[in-house]
Write an enzyme that holds these catalytic residues in place. Structure first.
Site, short mmCIF file in Angstrom:
data_model
loop_
_atom_site.label_atom_id
_atom_site.label_comp_id
_atom_site.label_asym_id
_atom_site.label_seq_id
_atom_site.Cartn_x
_atom_site.Cartn_y
_atom_site.Cartn_z
N ASP A 16 -17.04 25.84 84.32
CA ASP A 16 -16.23 26.70 85.19
C ASP A 16 -14.74 26.42 84.99
O ASP A 16 -14.35 25.29 84.69
CB ASP A 16 -16.63 26.44 86.65
CG ASP A 16 -16.14 27.54 87.58
OD1 ASP A 16 -15.69 28.59 87.09
OD2 ASP A 16 -16.20 27.33 88.80
N ASN A 64 -22.59 37.48 86.48
CA ASN A 64 -21.41 37.76 85.64
C ASN A 64 -21.39 39.21 85.12
O ASN A 64 -20.34 39.69 84.69
CB ASN A 64 -21.33 36.80 84.45
CG ASN A 64 -20.87 35.40 84.81
OD1 ASN A 64 -21.12 34.45 84.08
ND2 ASN A 64 -20.18 35.24 85.93
#
Ligand code: FPP
Length: 261
Positions: A16, A64
């Site tokens: 991340d 996503n």
């Protein structure tokens, strides 16, 4: 230094911070993802050198897909480039590629590249690199439950035969050990729908480092931290046993039978 006897067999990573890295450098998000791909290369190489057996990377979550179309497109293109560029290195280092997730949802070009690399590395045995793509752990558990329900419907399985091992056998990770160490970069303290079932007893390690900056030294720090931990799997060990003081029989306690408040 890591203690090779205690090196985690399976490391899983929530990579991340690519977007924040790009913003901090005044760059478009895709360049954050490109820098993230370079970090992937570093970590794969370091893990295979350290004797890690399985490395699972959360490369594209099911959620996503809701990102802007151009970012999704760029990420898919980056993935294709990575698969083409990394194949010689995977072969050279005897790394087997696997992928988990709803792979049929990926663009055909990614499915083709993935399929090719998975096929040509299938017999390699130094390390397994698992890319989680279009992956969501809840979706994976739902898919497994659906397959078990189908077996029950067909009369091949009785409901009472469903247990943890039968459900785990229908997950995409059925032939892999559970993660020992789960690393998340960028400081966020969430699992974000990643390996929820498989990480029940994983040791969690959160670092503020943004993924593109994650180095070999950061990996060694995470492993050293893991090696210092005592894994109890819900059990009591010598260091946590403490003193045993026999308790009175509950039936003889003075308040037995009194109000529950
Ligand atoms: C999270 O950062 C990362 C991703 C959604 C994609 C991960 C992809 C890579 C590391 C590069 C490509 C991977 C391979 C295997 C070639 P973010 O964009 O959510 O960062 P932010 O939270 O700072 O916005």
């Amino acid at each position: 230094m890591t203690d090779s006897n205690r090196t985690p067999q399976h490391i899983a990573v929530i990579m991340d911070g690519n977007g924040r890295w790009a913003t901090a450098h005044g760059l478009p998000r895709i360049l954050g993802h490109r820098a993230g791909a370079a970090a992937v290369r570093r970590v794969v190489e370091a893990c295979s050198e350290l004797g890690v057996q399985v490395l699972t990377l959360y490369a594209f979550s099911w959620e996503n897909w809701d990102r802007p179309a151009d970012e999704v497109h760029d990420l898919m293109q980056l993935l294709n480039e990575f698969l083409v560029a990394e194949t010689p290195r995977l072969l050279e280092n005897r790394i087997r590629l696997r992928a988990i997730g709803r792979l049929h949802e990926l663009p055909p070009s990614v499915q083709e590249h993935l399929g090719r690399v998975i096929e040509c590395t299938a017999s390699l045995d130094r390390m397994t690199l698992v890319l989680a793509l279009s992956y969501g752990s809840r979706q994976e558990i739902v898919d497994a439950a659906r397959r078990l329900a189908e077996q029950v419907q067909q009369g091949a399985l009785r409901p009472e035969q469903i247990d943890e091992s039968r459900l785990a056998a229908h997950l995409s990770t059925s032939d892999l050990p559970d993660p020992d160490l789960l690393i998340r970069t960028s400081g966020e303290q969430r699992l974000s729908n990643f390996l929820l079932w498989q990480s029940s007893y994983a040791e969690l390690y959160v670092t503020p480092r943004l993924w593109p900056d994650f180095s070999r030294e950061d990996l060694l720090d995470a492993i050293a931290d893991y090696e210092r931990r005592e894994r109890r799997f819900g059990q009591v060990t010598d260091s946590t046993r403490g003193l045993h003081i026999p308790l009175s029989d509950p039936a003889t306690l003075p308040h037995n039978g009194a109000s529950r408040c």
